[in-house]
Enzyme design. Structure first.
Site, mmCIF file in Angstrom:
data_model
loop_
_atom_site.group_PDB
_atom_site.id
_atom_site.type_symbol
_atom_site.label_atom_id
_atom_site.label_comp_id
_atom_site.label_asym_id
_atom_site.label_seq_id
_atom_site.Cartn_x
_atom_site.Cartn_y
_atom_site.Cartn_z
ATOM 1 N N GLU A 85 46.685 44.409 91.002
ATOM 2 C CA GLU A 85 47.087 44.527 89.592
ATOM 3 C C GLU A 85 48.435 45.246 89.486
ATOM 4 O OE1 GLU A 85 44.320 45.494 91.122
ATOM 5 O OE2 GLU A 85 42.708 45.905 89.733
ATOM 6 N N CYS B 5 43.940 51.730 88.376
ATOM 7 C CA CYS B 5 44.510 50.551 87.692
ATOM 8 C C CYS B 5 44.086 50.422 86.228
ATOM 9 C CB CYS B 5 44.117 49.277 88.443
ATOM 10 S SG CYS B 5 44.935 49.172 90.041
#
Ligand SMILES: Nc1ccn([C@H]2C[C@H](O)[C@@H](COP(=O)(O)OP(=O)(O)OP(=O)(O)O)O2)c(=O)n1
Length: 417
Positions: free
Chosen positions: A308, A337
């Site tokens: 990500e 994240c």
């Protein structure tokens, strides 16, 4: 290298034309990847934009010619076009070439073994007491058949004849011809195997466990077919990992307010990534060990950049607050994240939930369940009523891989270490 666009053809426009409309002279020095050989209509504009290389999957115009072989008009048009393409190619600075990298020999087997262990298949397996273990094999066979018909010419002789018709006699000699066919078959197997790991089965799909926060479209779920397709893209990316134990892939898409010419409907590509060590580093620069190592200094976690994180870093577009932006991740986003995704303004997360709620020594997955304000869609077997999008989607098959022309554009970027 950064991917700056991903387009597919629409009813009115070819993928190459769409790339031109979307990127214009920004295509200068870019590399383009086509799922078919570009026709002269696209090629003349693309070479004029100053692209540096065009690579293509060599299945079309061959496949179209196969079904239209009996029509002399189409065949003669195709011959003329093939000649024009060759002339544009030889008079242009851009390199136009077939893209068929041979796979390392264990790749197909590795992907087959790992795909059965993925969460979607595992969830289906758990929920079905009388689960047939051949289910995955059956799904895979079905996908292989489908992809072979889309991307390969089954009969060798027909394939040879068509290549000759369009002036590619040089590809008909062995070993080139048999290598070409073998490489194509292997890649089709890989694609089909990965696609089969996110199968259509009963009511399984990506659903939210929570009531939708609002009626706003930016929180409504995507049609299942599109969600599955984007997850397959993320899964393909995961196989590029530099973590020898756990591969993760992520891709970000967003939806424009107004539907424009793009064959992907209103969706546009924002960015993608996989978990890897800092760009440009060598294998021995950083530790590769996991939690099982007592010595924390030789663990990978402080160095490896998550899928990500790379997708956000190397994105080619801004994430706009009033648009439906979504990230597809093959694993549950971790605590590092989750705030990044929310902070970047992404509205939806489609994720595998392997490890959700787990706290390990150097990485934890506690925040995903508690996350608010971002809609979360995980693999679920709950029967849901079809969304309006799903119903509309029945008539308009948006399938990026299935489309005749898919186009990736990559741009060389300078990276500082
Ligand atoms: N949403 C996520 C979650 C993890 N990762 C990456 C970072 C690391 O490269 C690896 C860590 O995965 P695990 O938490 O599964 O840890 P291990 O690789 O040690 O495996 P295990 O499950 O045995 O602990 O995955 C990622 O890119 N994106």
């Amino acid at each position: 290298m950064t991917i700056i666009g991903l387009h597919c053809s629409s009813t009115d426009l070819h993928a190459g034309q769409i790339a031109l409309i979307k990127h214009g002279s920004r295509l200068k020095n870019c590399d383009l990847y086509f799922s078919r050989k570009p026709c002269s209509t696209c090629l003349k504009m693309i070479v004029n934009a100053g692209v540096s290389r065009i690579s293509y999957w060599p299945a079309d115009p061959e496949i179209s010619l196969q079904s239209e072989a009996s029509n002399p008009v189409t065949t003669s048009d195709a011959k003329l076009d093939a000649k024009a393409v060759e002339r544009l190619k030889s008079n242009s600075r851009a390199r136009v070439c077939v893209l068929l990298q041979p796979l390392v020999c264990y790749m197909v087997q590795f992907i087959e073994e790992t795909s059965t262990k993925l969460d979607f298949i595992q969830k289906i397996a758990k929920s079905q007491p009388d689960f047939n273990t051949d289910f995955y094999t059956a799904c895979r066979q079905e996908r292989i058949k489908e992809y072979e018909s889309l991307f390969l010419i089954s009969n060798e002789e027909t394939h040879k004849q068509i290549l000759m018709t369009i002036g590619l006699e040089n590809l008909c000699e062995n070993p080139y011809f048999s290598n070409l066919r073998q490489n194509m078959k292997d890649l089709v197997l890989v694609l089909a195997t990965v696609a089969a790991s996110v199968p259509v089965f009963g009511c399984f799909g990506f659903y939210s466990n929570e009531p939708q926060p609002t009626n706003e479209t930016c929180h409504q779920g995507l049609p299942q077919e599109i969600a599955r397709h984007c997850m397959v893209q993320a899964r393909l990316l995961a196989y590029r990992t530099e973590d020898h134990k756990t591969g993760v892939g992520a891709i970000i898409w967003a939806e424009e307010k107004s539907r424009s010419c793009d064959g992907t409907g209103a969706m546009y590509f924002v960015g993608c990534g996989y978990n890897a060590f800092p760009v440009g580093s060598e294998y021995a620069d950083f530790p590769h060990m996991d939690d099982k190592q007592k010595d924390r200094e030789i663990r990978k976690f402080r160095y490896i950049i998550h899928a990500e994180q790379n997708a956000l870093t190397f994105r080619c577009r801004e994430i706009k607050p009033d648009e439906r932006s979504m990230i597809f991740v093959t694993k549950c986003p971790c605590d590092e994240c989750v705030p990044l995704i929310k902070g970047a303004g992404i509205k939806q997360i489609y994720a595998g939930d392997i490890d959700a709620g787990k706290k390990k020594a150097d990485i934890s997955y506690m925040k995903f369940d508690e996350l608010e304000g971002v809609s979360k869609f995980t693999v679920n077997g709950v029967q849901k009523t079809k969304s309006i999008d799903d119903q509309q989607h029945q008539n308009k098959k948006l399938s990026l891989l299935h489309s005749c022309s898919v186009l990736f554009i990559t741009q060389p970027v300078c990276t500082l270490k």
